[in-house]
Design a protein around this motif. Structure first.
Motif, PDB file in Angstrom:
ATOM      1  N   ASP A  99      -4.103  -2.140  -7.159  1.00 25.62           N
ATOM      2  CA  ASP A  99      -5.131  -1.370  -7.862  1.00 25.62           C
ATOM      3  C   ASP A  99      -4.502  -0.349  -8.809  1.00 25.62           C
ATOM      4  O   ASP A  99      -4.968  -0.159  -9.934  1.00 25.62           O
ATOM      5  N   TYR A 138      -4.914   8.292   4.430  1.00 22.70           N
ATOM      6  CA  TYR A 138      -5.441   7.601   3.261  1.00 22.70           C
ATOM      7  C   TYR A 138      -4.358   6.657   2.745  1.00 22.70           C
ATOM      8  O   TYR A 138      -3.197   7.036   2.650  1.00 22.70           O
ATOM      9  N   ARG A 139      -4.749   5.424   2.408  1.00 17.29           N
ATOM     10  CA  ARG A 139      -3.829   4.446   1.823  1.00 17.29           C
ATOM     11  C   ARG A 139      -4.466   3.879   0.556  1.00 17.29           C
ATOM     12  O   ARG A 139      -5.691   3.711   0.486  1.00 17.29           O
ATOM     13  N   VAL A 140      -3.631   3.583  -0.423  1.00 15.77           N
ATOM     14  CA  VAL A 140      -4.088   3.034  -1.693  1.00 15.77           C
ATOM     15  C   VAL A 140      -3.373   1.698  -1.912  1.00 15.77           C
ATOM     16  O   VAL A 140      -2.159   1.604  -1.708  1.00 15.77           O
ATOM     17  N   VAL A 141      -4.118   0.695  -2.334  1.00 19.27           N
ATOM     18  CA  VAL A 141      -3.547  -0.623  -2.619  1.00 19.27           C
ATOM     19  C   VAL A 141      -2.782  -0.535  -3.940  1.00 19.27           C
ATOM     20  O   VAL A 141      -3.349  -0.165  -4.971  1.00 19.27           O
ATOM     21  N   ASP A 183       0.829   5.782   0.369  1.00 23.45           N
ATOM     22  CA  ASP A 183       0.042   6.933   0.805  1.00 23.45           C
ATOM     23  C   ASP A 183      -0.572   7.619  -0.412  1.00 23.45           C
ATOM     24  O   ASP A 183      -0.216   7.333  -1.560  1.00 23.45           O
ATOM     25  N   THR A 203       0.854  -1.185   0.000  1.00 30.79           N
ATOM     26  CA  THR A 203       0.000   0.000   0.000  1.00 30.79           C
ATOM     27  C   THR A 203       0.889   1.234   0.000  1.00 30.79           C
ATOM     28  O   THR A 203       2.027   1.188   0.456  1.00 30.79           O
ATOM     29  N   THR A 237      -9.589   2.249  -5.289  1.00 29.45           N
ATOM     30  CA  THR A 237     -10.079   2.182  -3.918  1.00 29.45           C
ATOM     31  C   THR A 237      -9.101   2.856  -2.960  1.00 29.45           C
ATOM     32  O   THR A 237      -7.901   2.614  -3.018  1.00 29.45           O
ATOM     33  N   VAL A 238      -9.638   3.702  -2.098  1.00 31.25           N
ATOM     34  CA  VAL A 238      -8.834   4.389  -1.082  1.00 31.25           C
ATOM     35  C   VAL A 238      -9.289   3.892   0.289  1.00 31.25           C
ATOM     36  O   VAL A 238     -10.486   3.866   0.581  1.00 31.25           O
ATOM     37  N   LEU A 239      -8.335   3.476   1.105  1.00 22.75           N
ATOM     38  CA  LEU A 239      -8.624   3.046   2.471  1.00 22.75           C
ATOM     39  C   LEU A 239      -8.344   4.219   3.400  1.00 22.75           C
ATOM     40  O   LEU A 239      -7.274   4.820   3.328  1.00 22.75           O
ATOM     41  N   LYS A 240      -9.299   4.545   4.255  1.00 19.66           N
ATOM     42  CA  LYS A 240      -9.081   5.604   5.236  1.00 19.66           C
ATOM     43  C   LYS A 240      -8.813   4.938   6.575  1.00 19.66           C
ATOM     44  O   LYS A 240      -9.659   4.248   7.125  1.00 19.66           O
ATOM     45  N   LEU A 241      -7.605   5.118   7.059  1.00 22.13           N
ATOM     46  CA  LEU A 241      -7.187   4.519   8.324  1.00 22.13           C
ATOM     47  C   LEU A 241      -6.877   5.653   9.288  1.00 22.13           C
ATOM     48  O   LEU A 241      -5.827   6.292   9.186  1.00 22.13           O
TER      49      LEU A 241
END
Length: 72
Positions: free
Chosen positions: A55, A49-52, A14, A12, A41-45
């Motif tokens: 993807d 924000y983190r991006v796989v 940033d 992942t 897809t963006v993951l909010k932790l």
């Protein structure tokens, strides 16, 4: 980003790194992520924000085991 740089990314990344890979400006990238309209897809932790990376590779047509481009 060069193909070699994209392949060297961790699992992942940033949002700033994803923005760079997609040639999206920082403000635009964060606005898209906040609205849920980022192109991957963006993951909010928490506040981050983190991006796989996989993807990003798919969107950019980067294959991990071979050359650039979509598999036929």
């Amino acid at each position: 980003m060069a193909r070699e740089e994209l392949l060297a990314l961790p699992v992942t990344v940033d949002l700033d790194t994803a923005n760079k890979a997609l040639t999206i400006g920082r403000s635009t990238g964060y606005a898209l992520a906040k609205r849920g309209e980022y192109p991957v897809t963006v993951l909010k932790l928490g506040n981050a924000y983190r991006v796989v990376t996989a993807d990003l590779h798919r969107l950019l047509g980067i294959t991990v085991g071979g050359g650039a481009g979509l598999a036929a």
